[in-house]
Design an enzyme around this catalytic site. Structure first.
Site, PDB file in Angstrom:
ATOM      1  NE  ARG A   1       5.374  -7.888  -6.272  1.00 51.86           N
ATOM      2  CZ  ARG A   1       4.293  -7.585  -6.991  1.00 51.86           C
ATOM      3  NH1 ARG A   1       3.918  -8.369  -7.985  1.00 51.86           N
ATOM      4  NH2 ARG A   1       3.583  -6.522  -6.712  1.00 51.86           N
TER       5      ARG A   1
ATOM      6  NE  ARG B   1      -1.970  -0.078  -8.612  1.00 53.18           N
ATOM      7  CZ  ARG B   1      -1.396  -1.196  -9.031  1.00 53.18           C
ATOM      8  NH1 ARG B   1      -1.110  -1.384 -10.286  1.00 53.18           N
ATOM      9  NH2 ARG B   1      -1.118  -2.151  -8.162  1.00 53.18           N
TER      10      ARG B   1
ATOM     11  CE  LYS C   1      -4.701  -5.735 -10.753  1.00 52.45           C
ATOM     12  NZ  LYS C   1      -4.527  -5.969  -9.325  1.00 52.45           N
TER      13      LYS C   1
ATOM     14  NE  ARG D   1       2.392 -11.624  -5.633  1.00 52.64           N
ATOM     15  CZ  ARG D   1       1.709 -10.627  -6.210  1.00 52.64           C
ATOM     16  NH1 ARG D   1       0.872 -10.873  -7.186  1.00 52.64           N
ATOM     17  NH2 ARG D   1       1.830  -9.398  -5.762  1.00 52.64           N
TER      18      ARG D   1
ATOM     19  NE  ARG E   1       1.017  -4.135  -3.304  1.00 53.03           N
ATOM     20  CZ  ARG E   1       1.186  -5.402  -3.672  1.00 53.03           C
ATOM     21  NH1 ARG E   1       1.690  -6.276  -2.818  1.00 53.03           N
ATOM     22  NH2 ARG E   1       0.866  -5.791  -4.869  1.00 53.03           N
TER      23      ARG E   1
HETATM   24  P1  AMP Z   1       1.362  -4.498  -9.193  1.00 54.40           P
HETATM   25  O1  AMP Z   1       2.394  -5.438  -9.715  1.00 54.40           O
HETATM   26  O2  AMP Z   1       0.337  -4.121 -10.218  1.00 54.40           O
HETATM   27  O3  AMP Z   1       0.743  -4.963  -7.885  1.00 54.40           O
HETATM   28  O4  AMP Z   1       2.124  -3.124  -8.860  1.00 54.40           O
HETATM   29  C1  AMP Z   1       3.156  -3.077  -7.906  1.00 54.40           C
HETATM   30  C2  AMP Z   1       3.438  -1.630  -7.517  1.00 54.40           C
HETATM   31  O5  AMP Z   1       3.849  -0.886  -8.679  1.00 54.40           O
HETATM   32  C3  AMP Z   1       2.243  -0.865  -6.977  1.00 54.40           C
HETATM   33  O6  AMP Z   1       2.023  -1.094  -5.603  1.00 54.40           O
HETATM   34  C4  AMP Z   1       2.668   0.583  -7.278  1.00 54.40           C
HETATM   35  O7  AMP Z   1       3.655   1.024  -6.365  1.00 54.40           O
HETATM   36  C5  AMP Z   1       3.346   0.445  -8.631  1.00 54.40           C
HETATM   37  N1  AMP Z   1       2.370   0.608  -9.736  1.00 54.40           N
HETATM   38  C6  AMP Z   1       1.972  -0.335 -10.644  1.00 54.40           C
HETATM   39  N2  AMP Z   1       1.083   0.164 -11.504  1.00 54.40           N
HETATM   40  C7  AMP Z   1       0.880   1.452 -11.132  1.00 54.40           C
HETATM   41  C8  AMP Z   1       0.045   2.506 -11.610  1.00 54.40           C
HETATM   42  N3  AMP Z   1      -0.803   2.325 -12.647  1.00 54.40           N
HETATM   43  N4  AMP Z   1       0.107   3.698 -10.969  1.00 54.40           N
HETATM   44  C9  AMP Z   1       0.935   3.912  -9.940  1.00 54.40           C
HETATM   45  N5  AMP Z   1       1.737   2.968  -9.419  1.00 54.40           N
HETATM   46  C10 AMP Z   1       1.723   1.750 -10.013  1.00 54.40           C
END
Ligand code: AMP
Length: 216
Positions: free
Chosen positions: A160, A88, A13, A127, A171
């Protein structure tokens, strides 16, 4: 053009959203990136978010909705936006609807990136990201010249914390339980388009451009 991206962690994404942002000149809004910035800056939100993120869990909806409401007020969103990693959960999708309704804005398209779990695990565990400029590499298909250093600013590359194997599995489970139902939520509104996320980065970009060109 107002776009939502849905796809499991590692579906690509972020990479695709950056390309769309460049082509259509609309901001790429990644809630994950905003949260990581808050952690680096040690803000109150960052301190709340940290333990959820490091454990592969979702940050509470109320925090996320306040954060996104503020971000969407940005002048750069006047011509549209790409939401990456938000909404989400169902309450987040309902909350977004209320925010947009009050501004008389509607979502044009929800792009769903489809991939299988094996590809995801392979991609996420390879990554790496730069500690300084944030550039993202993948040791398999977009490796840095030197596996430890960023090509652009020569700072150290790290994995990360939430890309470690046990957190990836968590996740993925969270995605299936809490986020995947949103595909149906937006299908019921006739807003979804599905893209095969297993091809090369450029193949996937082309499929997405074909869908979005109609709104340009
Ligand atoms: P991402 O970079 O989108 O994979 O997000 C990394 C982490 O940030 C996720 O595993 C969640 O812990 C948190 N996170 C990101 N976006 C959201 C969201 N819309 N709602 C809740 N937690 C989020």
């Amino acid at each position: 053009m107002n776009i939502i991206f849905i796809g499991s962690p590692g579906a690509g994404k972020g990479t695709q959203a950056k390309r769309i942002s460049g082509k259509y000149k609309i901001p790429h809004i990644s809630t994950g990136d905003i949260l990581r910035e808050n952690i680096i800056n040690d803000t109150e939100l960052g301190r709340v978010a940290k333990s959820y993120m490091h454990n592969g869990l979702l940050v509470p909806d109320s925090n996320i909705l306040i954060m996104i409401k503020e971000r969407l007020k940005g002048k750069d969103c006047n011509n549209g936006f790409i939401l990456d990693g938000f909404p989400r959960t169902n309450p987040q999708a309902d909350g977004l609807e209320l925010i947009l309704k009050s501004e008389n804005i509607h979502i044009n398209q929800v792009v769903v990136l489809q991939t299988n779990d094996d590809i995801i695990v392979e991609r996420l565990s390879s990554r790496r990201s730069c500690t300084h400029c944030g550039k993202i590499y993948n040791l398999l298909f977009n490796p840095p010249n030197n596996s430890d250093l960023c090509d652009v600013c020569h700072s150290k590359l790290i994995q990360r914390r939430d890309d470690l194997p046990e957190t990836i599995q968590k996740r993925l489970a969270v995605y299936k339980k809490q986020t995947e139902p949103l595909v149906q939520y937006y299908q019921d509104k006739n807003l979804t388009k599905f893209v095969d996320g297993s091809g090369t980065v450029s193949q996937i970009t082309n499929s997405i451009f074909q869908i979005l060109d109609q709104y340009d």
